[in-house]
Design a protein around this motif. Structure first.
Motif, mmCIF file in Angstrom:
data_model
loop_
_atom_site.group_PDB
_atom_site.id
_atom_site.type_symbol
_atom_site.label_atom_id
_atom_site.label_comp_id
_atom_site.label_asym_id
_atom_site.label_seq_id
_atom_site.Cartn_x
_atom_site.Cartn_y
_atom_site.Cartn_z
ATOM 1 N N LYS A 71 158.301 12.956 28.060
ATOM 2 C CA LYS A 71 157.710 13.243 29.482
ATOM 3 C C LYS A 71 156.896 12.096 30.105
ATOM 4 O O LYS A 71 156.755 11.778 31.078
ATOM 5 C CB LYS A 71 157.159 14.472 29.706
ATOM 6 C CG LYS A 71 157.847 15.930 29.436
ATOM 7 C CD LYS A 71 156.839 17.093 29.722
ATOM 8 C CE LYS A 71 157.285 18.317 29.275
ATOM 9 N NZ LYS A 71 156.587 19.231 29.240
ATOM 10 N N ASP A 72 156.086 11.558 28.863
ATOM 11 C CA ASP A 72 155.116 10.486 29.435
ATOM 12 C C ASP A 72 155.294 9.011 28.745
ATOM 13 O O ASP A 72 155.434 8.095 29.012
ATOM 14 C CB ASP A 72 153.548 11.217 29.090
ATOM 15 C CG ASP A 72 153.699 11.942 27.799
ATOM 16 O OD1 ASP A 72 154.161 11.526 27.047
ATOM 17 O OD2 ASP A 72 152.996 13.131 27.661
ATOM 18 N N VAL A 73 154.815 9.087 27.229
ATOM 19 C CA VAL A 73 154.901 7.677 26.460
ATOM 20 C C VAL A 73 155.784 7.982 25.436
ATOM 21 O O VAL A 73 156.560 8.864 25.325
ATOM 22 C CB VAL A 73 153.415 7.601 26.045
ATOM 23 C CG1 VAL A 73 152.434 7.784 27.135
ATOM 24 C CG2 VAL A 73 152.891 8.652 25.024
ATOM 25 N N LEU A 74 155.806 6.835 24.686
ATOM 26 C CA LEU A 74 156.720 6.916 23.428
ATOM 27 C C LEU A 74 156.219 7.726 22.247
ATOM 28 O O LEU A 74 154.663 7.719 22.252
ATOM 29 C CB LEU A 74 156.776 5.369 22.870
ATOM 30 C CG LEU A 74 157.251 4.197 23.740
ATOM 31 C CD1 LEU A 74 157.022 2.798 23.276
ATOM 32 C CD2 LEU A 74 158.594 4.375 24.166
ATOM 33 N N VAL A 121 161.655 8.188 24.257
ATOM 34 C CA VAL A 121 161.339 7.100 25.043
ATOM 35 C C VAL A 121 161.580 7.851 26.726
ATOM 36 O O VAL A 121 162.558 8.246 26.870
ATOM 37 C CB VAL A 121 162.385 5.814 25.086
ATOM 38 C CG1 VAL A 121 161.875 5.017 26.054
ATOM 39 C CG2 VAL A 121 162.513 5.309 23.577
ATOM 40 N N PRO A 122 160.417 7.490 27.325
ATOM 41 C CA PRO A 122 160.675 8.127 28.635
ATOM 42 C C PRO A 122 161.537 7.421 29.490
ATOM 43 O O PRO A 122 161.438 6.303 29.236
ATOM 44 C CB PRO A 122 159.133 8.101 29.181
ATOM 45 C CG PRO A 122 158.596 7.087 28.372
ATOM 46 C CD PRO A 122 159.095 7.222 27.041
ATOM 47 N N LEU A 159 164.754 7.547 29.285
ATOM 48 C CA LEU A 159 166.266 7.716 28.574
ATOM 49 C C LEU A 159 166.014 8.647 27.389
ATOM 50 O O LEU A 159 165.242 9.492 27.048
ATOM 51 C CB LEU A 159 166.601 6.447 27.994
ATOM 52 C CG LEU A 159 166.044 5.804 26.995
ATOM 53 C CD1 LEU A 159 166.199 6.169 25.560
ATOM 54 C CD2 LEU A 159 166.108 4.244 27.080
ATOM 55 N N ILE A 165 157.431 9.668 35.112
ATOM 56 C CA ILE A 165 156.645 10.082 34.056
ATOM 57 C C ILE A 165 155.728 11.151 34.547
ATOM 58 O O ILE A 165 155.193 11.137 35.815
ATOM 59 C CB ILE A 165 155.390 8.874 33.739
ATOM 60 C CG1 ILE A 165 156.483 7.909 32.772
ATOM 61 C CG2 ILE A 165 154.368 9.486 33.017
ATOM 62 C CD1 ILE A 165 155.404 6.918 32.238
ATOM 63 N N VAL A 166 155.350 12.209 33.654
ATOM 64 C CA VAL A 166 154.550 13.400 33.872
ATOM 65 C C VAL A 166 153.464 12.999 33.064
ATOM 66 O O VAL A 166 153.774 13.311 31.762
ATOM 67 C CB VAL A 166 155.163 14.587 33.906
ATOM 68 C CG1 VAL A 166 153.997 15.944 33.946
ATOM 69 C CG2 VAL A 166 156.246 15.045 34.920
#
Lengths: 276, 602
Positions: free
Chosen positions: A186-189, A204-205, A207, B246-247
């Motif tokens: 949802k957010d970062v790697l 990976v956000p 993909l 992104i959330v």
């Protein structure tokens, strides 16, 4: 001459350390045991080269230490020697690469009929989603994510209605059949990793990534994040339990489907955890 | 042999230093700039050393030191990595050794663009100041890891996501500006300012290493520059180059469509050549140390040169081996594993040639030589573990573990630092006119060499267990045995000892400047031109009235029939100083003026 003794001790000591080390792989719990064998094989070749280079260096330093009345040889090149060293090195490198690529070919080829499940990462939690009775995961999108729809489920997608949502740090998987792990962030790697499975892959956000494995040993294993994901990276933990098909089904049945969470969103949070 | 009289040289009035300010501060003399670069790099390197010890305190004795919280731990990790790779090693090898050695080894009076050279240093210093300012902005420096991967690097949840990341990216951009000014200068000087007779194939390997590394830098740093600028735009202006939808912490952010993996490709397109930007100068310098102190020509000079060039070229097609688990198309793995293992061949040949240089030598075990030997051991070790990580499937369980940490510290931390130390002991007498203290030097070598091996060798085995890197703490892991925690404590003790001993080195640098034994012009009896200057330390302009003329390659040690066991490159042929075929690789031996060096006067 201390350097000669030290170099010999380093070569011998490194080998002994390797033989006697208490620190080695965890017992493998997936079909990727071939990687362990490749590592042992790589160790044999590289270890031999390391010991040979260090001992040769030590011997040369000892034998050709400085003497006032001696001259070094004048030998700028030795084409024959350089040629054979190139050939032998190239053969050694190919011997490492060829089996490596063969196993990699397995790794990138997901078997037909592998069961799918999805891992969704966020700072700093794991959640999981199973396809439910229809065997298909519904579509999801970050844009749909709200407090009541933490997976970003697409409400109009019929495939998603029976998806089982697991907002819990522990996931169970059945032993013995190939599993395709779909990864979404949802957010970062992040990176989904269970050391005993050997395999890992980033989330990976933006993909969906994946990898596959077949669990081969029952037990409960640490799940951890292996890609720096912020200040809570080291707390992003979970558990994966491998068990029989029946036990897995019983465990899964205790969790709500997406359709069940929609009318009563307040049930999604804590209530789900009671399933175990 | 035709005797060629040295050329008449007119005096240069480009940038004569006449005041304290123009001599030591706003100096355009490459030797002063080299020292400025080196001292700045060493100073900032000490900061990074302290940061690494802070990390070791936390890892060895978790929770004991309250001032190390997760935020500061990740800030230590990030700043330590970035400083060591960019601001210490790159700056020291190219700005320091490159600046000092290129004109002196090639028989030039200075760099071809002295003013640009000066500007390069001052912009570098500015980049260091901006980097250090990270500690004084709200939130402190970024804790995103030296790889600065988005989205994490610019989102809340990562230390320094407001200010620290901005100062970091700004500092990198400045560094790249400084590097580009210096780098264009080094390349142009190597190509244009060689003295008469100094053909490319007569250049010392130090120059080859620095020359090719500089070309790599000029081609690779732009990738970092654009990724830094794009990330800065994502952060400050709200573009979405690297940011998908992104959330974050429950909030929908105003980004969409960007690709985090694009950043990784750009970063490693710079990042992998960067490994060789550090390694190639080290390869070159250590070749000259080994040859000089073994009193023997470097073995396989031409192969050494071509290996440097081949490694430099290949380094641009291996970058994604840092990304095997990044979620990129897995079929890339086949290509990048193959290219990566191919690069092992020229690298292995270099190692063989170093050891074969020792074979049948007449080896003087002085301090530079000890460090050079230490380098052979640590580089062989670190290079071989690269065969694990490069071989894509083997990398899968080992990536992001302590195996990786051990590998890259051995191969591009300890090994280049061994060469840095060896080279400082080797060239300090030329820079200052005095020798470094030998006993302190030996003590420094033994503790550093054995200590770093004790730190990094066992660390590989933590990686086999699966201990993940970049973890602030390891609590309640079933698969990590208690003994691994004890091992971590021992590694920390070794690290503290090695760290402390670097103070002995600094003390040696300071004390020997005044009290060291006078060196004379050529204390190591070396062949290369920098040891043949009329004054030591070399005066402004380096060569007095006449530029040296080169008659032979850089490695005429123990030439059969010669009176001494070394023949300087500018020694004309005579009965006592015969010229071998190797001295004239691709060059008409009868007339040094016919080819090679391009610069006939200043």
């Amino acid at each position: 001459m201390a350097i000669v003794i030290v170099l010999v001790l380093m070569a011998v000591g490194s080998v002994l350390f390797h033989i006697w080390t208490p620190w080695w792989f965890t017992e493998v719990a997936s079909n990727w045991g071939a990687i362990d064998e490749l590592i042992v094989f790589t160790f044999a070749i590289t270890g031999f080269v390391f010991v040979a280079v260090v001992l040769f260096t030590a011997y040369a330093i000892y034998k050709f230490r400085y003497k006032e009345d001696r001259r070094a040889d004048y030998e700028p090149e030795n084409k024959k020697l350089e040629f054979w060293l190139t050939v032998v090195t190239a053969i050694g490198v190919m011997a490492l690469l060829a089996p490596g690529l063969a196993v990699w070919a397995d790794f990138v080829t997901v078997p037909e009929g592998a069961e799918e499940f999805e891992v969704v990462g966020e700072q700093w939690n794991w959640t999981f989603r199973f396809p439910g009775a229809d065997g298909k995961l519904g579509t999801a999108d970050v844009a749909n994510i709200t407090y009541d729809n933490p997976f970003g489920m697409n409400a109009d997608d019929p495939n998603g209605q029976d998806d089982v949502l697991i907002e819990d740090y522990e996931v169970h998987l059945p032993i013995g059949s190939p599993i395709k792990v779909l990864l979404r962030s949802k957010d970062v790697l992040h990176d989904f990793w269970v050391p005993q499975f050997r395999a890992k892959m980033d989330l990976v956000p933006g993909l969906e990534s994946h990898f596959w494995f077949t669990p081969t040993r029952e037990g409960t294993f640490d799940l951890l994040c292996a890609e720096l994901c912020g200040v809570g990276h080291y707390t992003m933990r979970g558990k994966v339990t491998i068990e029989s098909e029946e036990a897995f089904k019983a465990w899964l049945a205790a969790y709500p489907t997406y359709a069940e969470t929609v009318p009563a969103p307040s049930d999604t949070g804590g209530g789900a955890a009671s399933g175990q | 042999m035709v005797y060629v009289p040295p050329q008449e040289v007119e005096d240069v009035h480009l940038h004569d230093p006449d005041t304290f300010m123009t001599k030591y501060i706003w100096s355009q003399d490459h030797k002063v700039i080299a020292v400025q670069y080196s001292l700045t790099a060493i100073a900032v390197g000490l900061v990074a050393l302290v940061l690494s010890l802070m990390m070791r305190l936390q890892l060895g004795w978790p929770g004991v030191f309250d001032f190390i919280d997760p935020e500061s731990y990740y800030q230590f990790v990030t700043m330590h990595g970035m400083i060591m790779v960019i601001y210490l090693l790159t700056a020291l090898f190219l700005g320091g050794f490159g600046n000092y050695l290129i004109p002196l080894m090639l028989g030039a009076r200075d760099m071809v663009f002295p003013f640009l050279n000066m500007l390069s240093y001052w912009v570098y210093l500015l980049s260091v100041i901006v980097l250090m300012s990270s500690y004084f902005v709200p939130g402190g420096p970024t804790g995103a890891g030296w790889t600065l991967y988005p989205p994490q690097a610019i989102l809340q949840g990562t230390p320094g996501a407001d200010w620290g990341i901005v100062t970091m990216l700004a500092s990198l951009a400045l560094f790249i500006v400084a590097f580009t000014m210096g780098g264009l200068n080094y390349v142009t000087t190597v190509l244009q300012a060689r003295t008469r007779g100094m053909t490319l194939m007569r250049m010392p390997l130090s120059i080859w290493g620095i020359f090719v590394a500089t070309i790599l830098g000029l081609l690779a740093f732009p990738a970092l520059l654009v990724s830094a600028v794009m990330l800065l735009l994502d952060k400050l202006v709200g573009t979405s180059f690297f940011m998908p939808a992104i959330v974050s912490m429950g909030e929908q952010l105003d980004y969409s469509g960007g690709s985090p993996i694009l950043f990784q490709h750009l970063f490693w397109f710079f990042g992998h050549p960067e490994v060789y930007i550090v390694a190639l100068p080290a390869f070159g310098l250590v070749s000259d140390l080994l040859s000089t102190h073994a009193r023997k020509n470097i073995f396989g000079y031409r192969m050494m040169v071509w290996a440097i060039v081949a490694i430099g070229g290949l380094s641009f097609v291996v970058w994604a081996h840092h990304m095997y688990v990044s979620g990129m198309n897995p079929y890339f793995g086949f290509f990048f594993a193959t290219t990566t293992l191919i690069i092992a061949v020229p690298t292995a040949l270099k190692v063989y040639n170093w050891t074969l240089t020792l074979w049948r030598g007449n080896i003087r075990l002085n301090v530079p030589m000890l460090f050079a030997i230490g380098f052979i051991v640590t580089f062989t070790n670190g290079g071989l573990t690269g065969l694990f990580l490069g071989n894509v499937i083997v990398d899968i369980p080992l990536s992001d573990t302590y195996f990786v940490v051990a590998h890259f510290h051995m191969v591009m931390g300890v090994s280049p630092i061994m060469v840095v130390f060896g080279s400082i002991y080797h060239w300090y007498p030329k820079v200052t006119g005095r020798m470094l203290d030998d006993r302190l030097g030996r003590f420094h070598f033994w503790v550093t060499f054995l200590g770093t091996y004790a730190i990094y060798f066992p660390m590989h085995y933590l990686g086999f267990i699966g201990v993940p890197r970049r973890y602030y703490a390891y609590e309640d892991f079933d698969f990590i045995p208690e003994s691994a925690i004890t091992l971590n404590e021992n590694i920390s003790i070794a690290a503290l000892v090695v760290g402390a001993v670097q103070l002995v080195f600094l003390y040696n640098l300071v004390i020997s400047y005044r009290r060291g034994k006078l060196a004379g012009s050529n204390p190591w009896e070396a062949t290369t031109l920098e040891w043949q200057t009329p004054q030591t330390p070399p005066a402004h302009g380096n060569w007095g009235d006449t530029l040296p003329v080169v008659y032979r390659w850089a490695y005429d040690y123990s030439v059969p029939g010669a009176a001494k066991d070394f023949l300087p490159q500018n020694q004309p042929p005579s009965d006592d100083a015969p010229v071998q075929e190797e001295d004239n690789l691709g060059f008409d031996s009868t007339d040094p003026a016919s080819g090679g060096g391009t610069r006939e006067d200043a």
